[in-house]
Design an enzyme around this catalytic site. Structure first.
Site, PDB file in Angstrom:
ATOM      1  N   GLU A 137       3.581  -2.929  -1.453  1.00 47.83           N
ATOM      2  CA  GLU A 137       3.894  -4.569  -1.072  1.00 47.83           C
ATOM      3  C   GLU A 137       3.981  -6.148  -1.773  1.00 47.83           C
ATOM      4  O   GLU A 137       2.644  -5.707  -2.495  1.00 47.83           O
ATOM      5  CB  GLU A 137       3.183  -4.956   0.691  1.00 47.83           C
ATOM      6  CG  GLU A 137       3.329  -4.316   1.730  1.00 47.83           C
ATOM      7  CD  GLU A 137       1.740  -4.429   2.345  1.00 47.83           C
ATOM      8  OE1 GLU A 137       2.073  -5.510   2.823  1.00 47.83           O
ATOM      9  OE2 GLU A 137       2.427  -2.977   3.265  1.00 47.83           O
TER      10      GLU A 137
ATOM     11  N   CYS B  68      -1.374  -8.218   2.580  1.00 46.90           N
ATOM     12  CA  CYS B  68      -1.042  -7.078   3.018  1.00 46.90           C
ATOM     13  C   CYS B  68      -1.284  -6.157   3.021  1.00 46.90           C
ATOM     14  O   CYS B  68      -2.349  -5.736   3.395  1.00 46.90           O
ATOM     15  CB  CYS B  68      -1.636  -6.922   0.499  1.00 46.90           C
ATOM     16  SG  CYS B  68      -0.382  -7.694  -0.475  1.00 46.90           S
TER      17      CYS B  68
END
Ligand code: SAH
Length: 356
Positions: free
Chosen positions: A93, A345
């Site tokens: 990510e 995240c």
């Protein structure tokens, strides 16, 4: 010795030149390809080299630009979250945050993480593998190309522990700073570590004026041992000694991250203890006639389904902040960006893994 690089994006300009020349191509090709690559244009998409040449180069070493698997845009503040797919199907990510002073990207440094912090989604499945320098750089390149905007700041605060992938992270820092490529100044780059003291001590010798962020989260060894296993390797006092040395060696400030978890590290006594520990380790230890500028970023823990940890109530958070300020420590509560897209995240990757 450093490992051999496995993708084009990981190569320094001199290494790219070497490769190109070894393939019987003129040197100047490297000068065309390096800037193009860093704009997200692979050799086969370049208009000023032949198909055959491009093929030869990409056959010698694959490009391996991350692909956008999923993209979420916050309706609240425009924060963009990318789930990138790597060549082997693993996902990572990145998040782009929009500030008045420009776009900041938060990048991942590993697929998963082996640090085991109790509150963190990225570590739940352990570490799968390190990212190459090119895969870290690729996040910046692809996000910037997709948005059609310049990215001016980078934080290494995504999935992974950067110091646990030291060589590739260092290579990434040098590549992204290269004036023939994206050219982001070291002063616009922050690296966050859970407290890997060997890494901090190594990095301070590289002479890169980046900002260091320390994920502290507890000042008491007993509490920190429990929520951050790395503390058993390097405890709070060893970590703060390394921070002092970092500041003395580089003159660059350090920011301390402190995630507030209800019932674990967020009582008035915890605040008093934190202030005491920081003040005695760092304050009154001047360097170059300056005092260590202590700054603590308070982050209400982001609930992760698997951990069950919750942030304290807002009045408790404010009391914690005020208690630090009273002891002379600057503290700010971090504003949450992208609340509607789960922008912190590690969680999107987990969700994606479960669904597939
Ligand atoms: N491994 C590095 C960088 C990645 S984590 C490090 O530990 O610093 C980026 C930051 O997010 C760290 O400060 C981390 O402790 C914090 N973090 C992780 N999970 C979180 C959660 N659920 N809520 C709030 N902060 C979290």
């Amino acid at each position: 010795m450093e490992n051999k690089q496995t993708d084009l994006l990981s190569l320094y300009p001199e290494e790219l030149t070497e490769l190109i020349v070894s393939l019987g191509e003129p040197k100047y090709r490297a000068g065309q390809i390096f800037p193009a690559l860093h704009k997200g244009i692979r050799p086969s998409a370049m208009t000023n080299i032949s198909k055959a040449t491009a093929e030869k180069i990409e056959n010698a070493l694959p490009c391996r630009m991350p692909e956008i698997e999923q993209k979420l845009v916050s309706k609240v503040d425009g924060t963009v979250k990318y789930l990138f797919r790597l060549h082997d199907g693993e996902c990572i990510e990145s998040v782009v945050m929009r500030y008045n002073h420009g776009n900041t990207i938060c990048v991942s440094s590993q697929v998963g993480c082996r640090m085991g912090c109790a509150f963190c989604a990225s570590t739940i499945g352990g570490k799968v593998r390190d990212l190459t320098a090119g895969e870290i750089l690729g996040q910046v390149i692809v996000a910037s190309a997709d948005m059609g905007e310049r990215i001016s700041n980078i934080v290494l605060m995504g999935i992974g522990e950067p110091m646990d992938n030291y060589d590739n992270v260092l290579r990434f820092l040098r590549l992204v700073n290269d004036e023939r490529g994206i050219c982001i100044g070291y002063r616009h780059i922050s690296l966050s570590t859970c407290g890997h003291v060997d890494g901090i001590r190594r990095l301070m010798k590289e002479d890169l004026p980046i900002t260091l962020s320390i994920s502290l989260h507890a000042a008491d060894d007993e509490v920190r041992d429990k929520i951050m296993p790395i503390n058993k390797r390097w405890n709070v006092s060893e970590l703060l000694a390394a921070c002092l040395d970092w500041w003395r060696a580089t003159g660059r400030r350090i920011s301390f991250e402190y995630t507030l978890i209800d019932g674990q590290n967020s009582s008035p006594a915890d605040a008093a203890h934190l202030a005491g520990v920081l003040n005695s380790a760092l304050r009154g230890k001047p360097s170059r006639g300056e005092k260590f500028p202590i700054h603590v970023n308070l982050i209400p823990v982001n609930p992760v389904r698997e951990t069950g940890l919750m942030p304290p109530a807002p009045d408790k958070i404010e009391a914690f902040r005020a208690a630090l300020e009273k002891k002379g420590i600057r503290a700010t509560v971090r504003r949450k960006l992208g609340p509607d897209i789960n922008a912190s995240c590690g969680q999107l990757r987990r969700q994606h893994k479960e669904e597939n």
